[in-house]
Each structure stands twice: as structure tokens, then as C-alpha cells.
Design an enzyme around this catalytic site. Structure first.
Site, PDB file in Angstrom:
ATOM      1  N   GLY A 132       0.799  -1.222   0.000  1.00  0.00           N
ATOM      2  CA  GLY A 132       0.000   0.000   0.000  1.00  0.00           C
ATOM      3  C   GLY A 132       0.828   1.267   0.000  1.00  0.00           C
ATOM      4  O   GLY A 132       2.058   1.244   0.081  1.00  0.00           O
ATOM      5  N   CYS A 154      -3.455   6.649   0.979  1.00  0.00           N
ATOM      6  CA  CYS A 154      -3.480   5.394   0.215  1.00  0.00           C
ATOM      7  C   CYS A 154      -3.422   5.646  -1.291  1.00  0.00           C
ATOM      8  O   CYS A 154      -3.768   4.772  -2.089  1.00  0.00           O
ATOM      9  CB  CYS A 154      -4.712   4.557   0.569  1.00  0.00           C
ATOM     10  SG  CYS A 154      -4.802   4.143   2.328  1.00  0.00           S
TER      11      CYS A 154
END
Length: 224
Positions: free
Chosen positions: A83, A179
Site C-alpha cells: 500500500g 493510500c
């Protein structure tokens, strides 16, 4: 589930430690993972909050930072999980399961969906209808993200985990593209349940985790 059935379930040690510096929790996870390589270990769940900090996934780009990497507004760590960049701060409940997936399912997608399910069930107990978003990891209410998930799995031993925004100051997210998703908002449980605290959510997360992973949680003392 009856008491006898619960007693037959595999157990998981749970450590609820409150506010813990990020580096301390990270080192504790690495220590537990290392022990799994040496001898059989119980599954463990670490539940904490962190002072303000940013973390970058192993392969994440710095293009999602709105500050210089050399001069962050809060400590910045590059860690092993997948991520992009995320933010941790007080008021956010972070869960780090150290599980041996050979005892569960050796399937990373299954594990990610299970972590999402823990949060979805937790929020359901609060009357919040949360869902997944196709192609994205995490837990959402509409287009607002309430929980981020990032994991590392080595030899089927997990580390890192989920971060549920209960009642944090969301201002820290403004310094990043959380993110790597620029077109969706970051929100908190407090937007739907005003006045809620992390302390109120902790037992709900424990219950959901126990049910989703079919584990009997055993409260553990502070780790050495």
C-alpha cells in the site's frame, strides 16, 4: 456460541496497550514474527493508538506526500506492508494481528477480506452500514473511507493490519494523498456516532475479530 464451544476454539492472545509510539509497536511485531520462525507461537492481536506519524508502504511512491520527505510534519517511516502512504494519530484504533495463516487459510485475499469484515461487523454494531469498494482495500461508508488496511505476510505469518478512524483529528490526512486515492474522502466513526471514544470501540473490535477468525481471545499482560 456456548461456553463449551468457545473453550474448544483456538485461542489468540490480545494486547490492548493504549497509546504506543509507532516504532515500539513495529519492533514488537517484528519480535513476535521472529519467534514464529523459532518455535510454535500463539496467534496474537495488538490493539493500540499512535502519536501522529506517517507510514509508507514498501513500494509506495513519495508523490503522495504533500511535504518534503526530508522534512515531514510528523515522523515518517517506510515499512514492510503493502500500500501507499497513510497517517496514524490518537483517536484511531490500530490492530496488528500476528497470525499463522497455516492455521486459518493460506490465502492473502481471504485474509484481507477477513480484516475488512472485522471492521464492517464492528461498525454494524454501532448502526453504521459500511461496505467494501470494488478494486480497493479498506472499509467505506459511501465514498468515505473509515478504515485502511495494509499487511505483510512472510511464510504465512502476518504483521501490520488495520486502522479504524474512531475519533481522530483528520487534519493530518490533509498533508498526504491517503493510500494514493485522491478522489475520495477520509472520515471517522465520530461523524456517525458523535462523542464516541476508542475505549468504547475496542471491545466491539475484539468481539468481531473473535467471531470472524473463530478465535477465543485471551487478555494478555503487557509484553516484555
Amino acid at each position: 456460541m456456548g461456553r463449551d464451544q468457545q473453550a474448544d476454539q483456538p485461542f489468540c492472545e490480545v494486547y490492548t496497550l493504549g497509546l504506543v509510539p509507532y516504532a515500539d509497536a513495529w519492533n514488537l511485531q517484528k519480535s513476535w514474527v521472529s519467534r514464529h520462525r523459532q518455535s510454535p507461537q500463539p496467534d496474537r492481536l495488538l490493539l493500540v493508538e499512535h502519536p501522529p506519524v506517517y507510514t509508507l508502504g514498501q513500494g509506495s511512491t513519495t508523490e503522495n506526500l504533500k511535504f518534503l520527505e526530508s522534512n515531514p510534519p510528523h515522523p515518517l517511516f517506510r515499512i514492510e506492508r503493502g500500500g501507499e502512504v497513510t497517517h496514524h494519530c490518537p483517536g484511531q484504533l490500530v490492530g496488528y494481528p500476528i497470525l499463522d495463516l497455516k492455521r486459518h487459510q493460506t490465502d492473502l485475499h481471504w485474509y484481507l477480506r477477513q480484516l475488512e469484515e472485522v471492521v464492517i461487523q464492528t461498525l454494524a454494531t454501532l448502526g453504521i452500514h459500511a461496505t467494501r469498494q470494488p478494486g480497493l482495500t479498506g472499509v467505506w461508508v459511501g465514498d468515505t473511507k473509515l478504515a485502511a488496511i495494509g499487511i505483510k505476510v512472510s511464510r504465512w505469518i502476518t504483521m501490520h493490519g488495520f486502522a479504524l478512524n474512531v475519533c481522530p483529528d483528520l487534519a493530518g490526512f490533509e498533508a498526504i494523498i491517503p493510500c494514493g486515492i485522491a478522489d475520495k474522502a477520509v472520515g471517522s466513526v465520530a461523524q456517525f456516532c458523535p462523542g464516541i471514544t476508542v475505549a468504547e470501540v475496542v471491545p466491539l473490535v475484539k468481539q468481531s475479530f473473535s467471531e470472524v477468525f473463530s478465535l477465543r481471545l485471551v487478555e494478555a499482560p503487557h509484553p516484555e
